[in-house]
Scaffold this motif. Structure first.
Motif, mmCIF file in Angstrom:
data_model
loop_
_atom_site.group_PDB
_atom_site.id
_atom_site.type_symbol
_atom_site.label_atom_id
_atom_site.label_comp_id
_atom_site.label_asym_id
_atom_site.label_seq_id
_atom_site.Cartn_x
_atom_site.Cartn_y
_atom_site.Cartn_z
ATOM 1 N N ALA A 80 0.751 -1.115 0.126
ATOM 2 C CA ALA A 80 0.193 0.115 0.046
ATOM 3 C C ALA A 80 0.838 1.248 0.040
ATOM 4 N N VAL A 81 2.271 1.150 0.634
ATOM 5 C CA VAL A 81 2.893 2.266 0.732
ATOM 6 C C VAL A 81 4.416 1.917 0.098
ATOM 7 N N LEU A 82 4.855 2.744 -0.701
ATOM 8 C CA LEU A 82 6.031 2.473 -1.343
ATOM 9 C C LEU A 82 7.046 3.694 -0.833
ATOM 10 N N LEU A 83 8.081 3.383 -0.181
ATOM 11 C CA LEU A 83 9.043 4.533 0.124
ATOM 12 C C LEU A 83 10.361 4.264 -0.665
ATOM 13 N N ALA A 84 10.833 5.388 -1.508
ATOM 14 C CA ALA A 84 11.553 5.518 -2.581
ATOM 15 C C ALA A 84 12.695 6.429 -2.029
ATOM 16 N N ASP A 85 14.052 6.037 -1.786
ATOM 17 C CA ASP A 85 14.930 6.843 -1.309
ATOM 18 C C ASP A 85 16.087 6.985 -2.362
ATOM 19 N N GLU A 86 15.813 8.296 -2.951
ATOM 20 C CA GLU A 86 16.519 8.875 -4.110
ATOM 21 C C GLU A 86 16.765 7.442 -5.021
ATOM 22 N N PRO A 87 15.727 6.799 -5.713
ATOM 23 C CA PRO A 87 15.855 5.816 -6.615
ATOM 24 C C PRO A 87 16.301 5.945 -7.716
ATOM 25 N N THR A 88 16.454 7.276 -8.182
ATOM 26 C CA THR A 88 17.018 7.561 -9.569
ATOM 27 C C THR A 88 18.341 8.460 -9.817
ATOM 28 N N THR A 89 18.742 8.790 -8.600
ATOM 29 C CA THR A 89 19.821 9.678 -8.514
ATOM 30 C C THR A 89 21.176 8.971 -9.312
ATOM 31 N N GLY A 99 -2.469 2.497 -7.031
ATOM 32 C CA GLY A 99 -3.389 3.207 -5.867
ATOM 33 C C GLY A 99 -2.553 3.249 -4.888
ATOM 34 N N MET A 100 -1.083 3.235 -4.888
ATOM 35 C CA MET A 100 -0.164 3.261 -3.806
ATOM 36 C C MET A 100 0.135 4.540 -3.377
ATOM 37 N N ALA A 101 0.400 4.723 -1.876
ATOM 38 C CA ALA A 101 1.073 5.917 -1.515
ATOM 39 C C ALA A 101 2.453 5.667 -1.722
ATOM 40 N N VAL A 102 3.121 6.899 -2.159
ATOM 41 C CA VAL A 102 4.722 7.011 -2.432
ATOM 42 C C VAL A 102 5.244 8.156 -1.591
ATOM 43 N N LEU A 103 6.095 7.729 -0.832
ATOM 44 C CA LEU A 103 6.936 8.771 -0.258
ATOM 45 C C LEU A 103 8.246 8.817 -0.839
#
Ligand SMILES: Nc1ncnc2c1ncn2[C@@H]1O[C@H](COP(=O)(O)OP(=O)(O)OP(=O)(O)O)[C@@H](O)[C@H]1O
Ligand SMILES: [Mg+2]
Length: 339
Positions: free
Chosen positions: A188-197, A219-223
């Motif tokens: 439900a929640v995806l945490l993406a820490d600088e995934p494209t840097t 329909g995810m929530a993304v941080l």
């Protein structure tokens, strides 16, 4: 006539996909605990992307790692606050349920996929492994699901590539593998820490487009943690600006660009994002973020602030500018705030 059923406007609002209430995470330095994330509160709804921005060392990664239970002991600890996933309080769960929730309802994608992938295991088996653990699928079923996920993240020739090892993939393709792995259990929640840097500009734009499509479809929530203004402009619905462990401003993305109130946000966003230059970095500000064990008691940005005045040496609180816009600066909010 009286009715016992709830009218639509009276119905309980849907709980946020992820809600942090007063989250506090500390590290021990020289025998004393110091907060790296200081009582932060955030909500992210289904189908929404919140960008978390701020200079290096502001506490962005520590926030995400706290949610994932990855703050390293014995020198780090989540010292307070609550983390709610779809309304469920993780503190109120037994450790086993908390562990199941992580990787199942919440997943994380990191900047450098090579460090998160096992070099001696095929990527197919790595994606399948999480499905076997969390979903109890057989190896064959899990590999079939992994193939579908590879199709979803647009890895060409998925059948063949499942059998390959991480070093056989380009940076962009490795990041797609990581995204497939993160999506395996339909979080439900995806945490993406600088995934494209770490990716070059064209590949970065492709991966961002992919993440945004997946967010909409599922329909995810993304941080989304980033330093990059172009990325913020491209994918964020709302933006939270962090400075030295605090949220100093939070607003819808258009407001952050058009009407930033905190002097720190104003300085960071002084560069105008250009979608044709997605590498545009946050504006460099003279001076440095104070170290954890030397935080001033008042506004933590005061020493670098061009608008510094009387009252900045007192602790600052977040004040509502309007229903969707909050700022932690008594000069900006027009009222001296005492914590
Ligand atoms: N394991 C640790 N031990 C001690 N201090 C730590 C540890 N991990 C992070 N910190 C400190 O916590 C603060 C926040 O770090 P964090 O990694 O969250 O920054 P960040 O905002 O993600 O920065 P960057 O943009 O460089 O990734 C920093 O002062 C950092 O030095
Ligand atoms: Mg970081």
């Amino acid at each position: 006539m009286q009715t016992t059923s709830l009218e639509p406007e009276q119905a309980m609002p849907e709980p946020a996909a992820l809600e942090l209430v007063g989250l506090r995470t500390e590290f021990r330095i020289g025998g004393e605990w110091h907060p790296a994330v200081r009582d932060i509160s955030l909500r992210i709804s289904r189908d929404e992307t919140l960008a978390l921005v701020g200079e290096s060392g502001c506490g962005k990664s520590v926030t995400a790692l706290s949610v994932m239970g990855l703050v390293a002991k014995p020198h780090g600890r989540v010292a307070g606050g609550r983390i709610l996933v779809e309304g469920e309080d993780m503190n109120a769960m037994p450790e086993s349920a908390r562990e199941k929730l992580r990787g199942d309802r919440i997943a994380m994608v990191f900047q450098e996929p090579m460090t998160s992938l096992n070099p001696v295991m095929t990527v197919g088996d790595q994606v399948a492994e999480s499905l076997r653990i969390h979903r109890g699928l057989s190896r064959a079923e899990a590999l079939d699901k992994a193939r579908q996920l590879f199709e979803e993240v647009k890895i060409p020739s998925p059948e063949k590539r499942l059998k390959e090892y991480p070093h056989q993939f380009s940076g962009g393709m490795r990041q797609r593998v990581m995204i497939a792995m993160a999506l395996a259990c339909e979080p439900a929640v995806l945490l993406a820490d600088e995934p494209t840097t770490a990716l070059d500009v064209t590949i970065q734009a492709q991966v961002l487009g992919l993440l945004d499509d997946l967010r909409k479809k599922r329909g995810m929530a993304v941080l989304f943690i980033t330093h990059n203004l172009g990325v913020v402009a491209q994918i964020a619905d709302r933006v939270a600006v962090m400075y030295a462990g605090d949220i100093v401003e939070e607003a819808p993305v258009e407001t952050i660009f058009a009407d930033p109130r905190h002097p720190y946000t104003q300085a960071l966003f002084a560069a105008i994002p250009r979608l044709d230059q997605p590498e545009a970095a946050l504006h460099a500000i003279p001076g440095r973020v104070p170290p954890l064990d030397k935080m001033p008691p008042g506004c933590r940005f005061a020493a670098r602030c061009p608008m510094r005045q009387e009252g900045c040496d007192l602790p600052q609180v977040l004040v509502d500018v309007d229903a969707q816009h909050r700022v932690r600066c008594h000069v900006a909010s027009g009222a001296l705030a005492h914590a």
